[in-house]
Design a protein around this motif. Structure first.
Motif, short mmCIF file in Angstrom:
data_model
loop_
_atom_site.label_atom_id
_atom_site.label_comp_id
_atom_site.label_asym_id
_atom_site.label_seq_id
_atom_site.Cartn_x
_atom_site.Cartn_y
_atom_site.Cartn_z
N LEU A 82 0.82 -1.21 0.00
CA LEU A 82 0.00 0.00 0.00
C LEU A 82 0.85 1.26 0.00
CD1 LEU A 82 -2.77 -1.07 2.58
CD2 LEU A 82 -2.83 -1.19 0.08
N ASP A 83 2.12 1.09 0.44
CA ASP A 83 3.04 2.22 0.48
C ASP A 83 3.98 2.20 -0.72
OD1 ASP A 83 3.93 4.55 1.69
OD2 ASP A 83 5.57 3.52 2.71
N SER A 84 3.56 1.45 -1.77
CA SER A 84 4.29 1.38 -3.05
C SER A 84 5.68 0.76 -2.90
CB SER A 84 4.42 2.78 -3.67
OG SER A 84 3.14 3.33 -3.89
N GLU A 85 5.84 -0.13 -1.94
CA GLU A 85 7.10 -0.85 -1.82
C GLU A 85 7.09 -2.07 -2.73
OE1 GLU A 85 7.86 -1.83 2.21
OE2 GLU A 85 7.91 0.25 2.91
N ALA A 86 8.26 -2.44 -3.24
CA ALA A 86 8.37 -3.55 -4.18
C ALA A 86 8.49 -4.87 -3.42
CB ALA A 86 9.58 -3.36 -5.07
N ILE A 87 7.83 -5.91 -3.95
CA ILE A 87 7.95 -7.26 -3.41
C ILE A 87 8.82 -8.08 -4.35
CG2 ILE A 87 6.74 -9.38 -2.83
CD1 ILE A 87 4.48 -7.87 -1.79
N LEU A 88 9.90 -8.61 -3.82
CA LEU A 88 10.85 -9.37 -4.62
C LEU A 88 10.57 -10.87 -4.52
CD1 LEU A 88 14.08 -7.46 -3.50
CD2 LEU A 88 12.58 -6.95 -5.44
N PHE A 89 11.27 -11.63 -5.35
CA PHE A 89 11.13 -13.09 -5.30
C PHE A 89 11.48 -13.63 -3.92
CE2 PHE A 89 13.38 -17.17 -5.53
CZ PHE A 89 12.34 -17.99 -5.95
N GLN A 90 12.49 -13.03 -3.28
CA GLN A 90 12.89 -13.48 -1.95
C GLN A 90 11.75 -13.36 -0.94
OE1 GLN A 90 14.52 -11.57 -4.09
NE2 GLN A 90 16.67 -11.23 -3.48
N HIS A 91 10.93 -12.33 -1.10
CA HIS A 91 9.80 -12.15 -0.19
C HIS A 91 8.79 -13.28 -0.36
CE1 HIS A 91 11.00 -7.70 -0.43
NE2 HIS A 91 11.30 -8.12 0.78
N TYR A 92 8.50 -13.61 -1.61
CA TYR A 92 7.55 -14.71 -1.85
C TYR A 92 8.10 -16.03 -1.32
CZ TYR A 92 4.83 -11.67 -4.94
OH TYR A 92 4.05 -10.66 -5.45
N LEU A 93 9.40 -16.23 -1.46
CA LEU A 93 10.03 -17.45 -0.95
C LEU A 93 9.91 -17.52 0.57
CD1 LEU A 93 11.70 -20.00 -1.41
CD2 LEU A 93 13.77 -18.56 -1.32
N GLY A 94 10.23 -16.42 1.23
CA GLY A 94 10.13 -16.40 2.69
C GLY A 94 8.71 -16.61 3.17
N MET A 95 7.73 -15.97 2.52
CA MET A 95 6.33 -16.13 2.91
C MET A 95 5.87 -17.57 2.70
SD MET A 95 4.37 -12.58 1.79
CE MET A 95 5.00 -12.49 0.11
N SER A 96 6.34 -18.20 1.64
CA SER A 96 5.96 -19.59 1.37
C SER A 96 6.49 -20.52 2.45
CB SER A 96 6.49 -20.03 0.00
OG SER A 96 5.95 -19.22 -1.03
N ILE A 97 7.74 -20.31 2.87
CA ILE A 97 8.33 -21.13 3.93
C ILE A 97 7.53 -20.97 5.22
CG2 ILE A 97 10.37 -21.49 5.37
CD1 ILE A 97 12.06 -20.57 2.98
N ILE A 98 7.15 -19.73 5.55
CA ILE A 98 6.37 -19.47 6.76
C ILE A 98 5.02 -20.18 6.71
CG2 ILE A 98 5.11 -17.68 8.03
CD1 ILE A 98 7.39 -15.78 7.40
N LEU A 99 4.33 -20.06 5.60
CA LEU A 99 2.99 -20.66 5.49
C LEU A 99 3.06 -22.18 5.55
CD1 LEU A 99 1.41 -18.36 2.76
CD2 LEU A 99 0.97 -18.35 5.21
N ILE A 100 4.12 -22.77 5.00
CA ILE A 100 4.29 -24.22 5.11
C ILE A 100 4.49 -24.60 6.57
CG2 ILE A 100 5.83 -26.14 4.56
CD1 ILE A 100 6.34 -24.81 1.86
N GLY A 101 5.31 -23.81 7.29
CA GLY A 101 5.54 -24.09 8.70
C GLY A 101 4.28 -23.98 9.53
N VAL A 102 3.49 -22.93 9.31
CA VAL A 102 2.22 -22.78 10.04
C VAL A 102 1.26 -23.91 9.71
CG1 VAL A 102 0.21 -21.29 10.36
CG2 VAL A 102 2.49 -20.28 10.23
N TYR A 103 1.26 -24.35 8.45
CA TYR A 103 0.40 -25.46 8.04
C TYR A 103 0.79 -26.75 8.78
CZ TYR A 103 -1.33 -29.33 5.20
OH TYR A 103 -1.92 -30.50 4.79
N LEU A 104 2.07 -27.00 8.91
CA LEU A 104 2.53 -28.21 9.61
C LEU A 104 2.15 -28.18 11.08
CD1 LEU A 104 6.06 -28.75 8.02
CD2 LEU A 104 3.99 -30.08 7.63
N VAL A 105 2.22 -27.00 11.69
CA VAL A 105 1.83 -26.88 13.10
C VAL A 105 0.34 -27.13 13.27
CG1 VAL A 105 1.67 -25.30 15.05
CG2 VAL A 105 3.70 -25.26 13.61
N ASN A 106 -0.45 -26.69 12.30
CA ASN A 106 -1.90 -26.75 12.42
C ASN A 106 -2.49 -28.07 11.93
OD1 ASN A 106 -4.49 -25.69 12.96
ND2 ASN A 106 -4.75 -25.16 10.81
N LYS A 107 -1.74 -28.80 11.11
CA LYS A 107 -2.26 -30.00 10.47
C LYS A 107 -2.61 -31.08 11.51
CE LYS A 107 -1.13 -33.29 6.76
NZ LYS A 107 -1.39 -34.52 7.53
#
Length: 228
Positions: free
Chosen positions: A202-227
């Motif tokens: 919203l503040d016009s900051e750029a999202i890089l590939f590294q950001h998507y990679l980090g977010m994916s790792i986090i979501l996989i971790g949260v999924y494993l905790v919740n599964k």
């Protein structure tokens, strides 16, 4: 307020709110916010360790793996987003101590306060630590600063943090603890960097590939905790 639970409400208020807020504020004056945010990601790890060793919680290998993955993804996101090089100093101890307190508090709420309404839990917690916080507040130059119109906006933002980031967030958090577990509830800490990145859009900051990679790792971790 159930009288037999007063001690737990006070303990939860001190360990989950008052002391960590003071420790984070003090440490934040002397260290990079990126390091502080990275160390805050230790909360789920301490919640898991304290729950297993002190409170007798049953922790699976899958949950442990999820916590570790989430921590790694969170570290990756935070340090990728740091514009300058970050360094660790002695004040990091205060942040680590705060995350240990968070871990104890989550297990206390789950074990000793889980049967009560989340709104009542939150109200009782702030009622017990309110007088202590007021003593700390008015022991300084708060009154003089309020009289200065230049300091009114920081007061507004501080109040907004108190209402949204503490009171309302805590009610939702206590509900989450009741519905799931202390470990799963603590894993939402890993989502904070993701939310910060989305706000950056919203503040016009750029999202890089590294950001998507980090977010994916986090979501996989949260999924494993919740599964289940």
């Amino acid at each position: 307020m159930p009288r037999e639970k007063w001690g737990y409400f006070l303990l939860s208020g001190l360990l989950g709110n008052l002391f960590p807020a003071l420790l984070f504020s003090y440490a934040g004056k002397h260290m990079d916010s990126a390091v502080s945010g990275a160390l805050n990601s230790l909360t789920p790890l301490f919640t898991l360790l304290i729950g297993a060793t002190v409170f007798g919680s049953i922790i699976t290998r899958r949950q442990t793996l999820g916590i570790i993955l989430g921590f790694m993804g969170s570290l990756f996101l935070i340090f990728v987003g740091a514009k300058n090089s970050v360094s660790l100093n002695g004040y990091a101890v205060f942040v680590v101590l705060a995350t240990i307190m968070y871990g104890i508090n989550l297990n206390v709420i789950k074990k000793n306060l889980g049967g009560y309404d989340p709104i009542m839990i939150t109200t009782c917690i702030f009622m017990t630590i309110g007088p202590i916080a007021a003593m700390i507040l008015f022991s300084g130059d708060f009154v003089e600063k309020v009289r200065n119109t230049n300091d009114l906006m920081p007061l507004v933002y501080g109040s907004l943090l108190g209402v949204m980031g503490s009171a309302i967030a805590m009610m939702l958090f206590n509900k989450l603890i009741q519905k799931t577990s202390a470990v799963l509830a603590s894993s939402v800490t890993y989502l904070i960097p993701i939310v910060a990145i989305l706000w950056g859009l919203l503040d016009s900051e750029a999202i890089l590939f590294q950001h998507y990679l980090g977010m994916s790792i986090i979501l996989i971790g949260v999924y494993l905790v919740n599964k289940k």
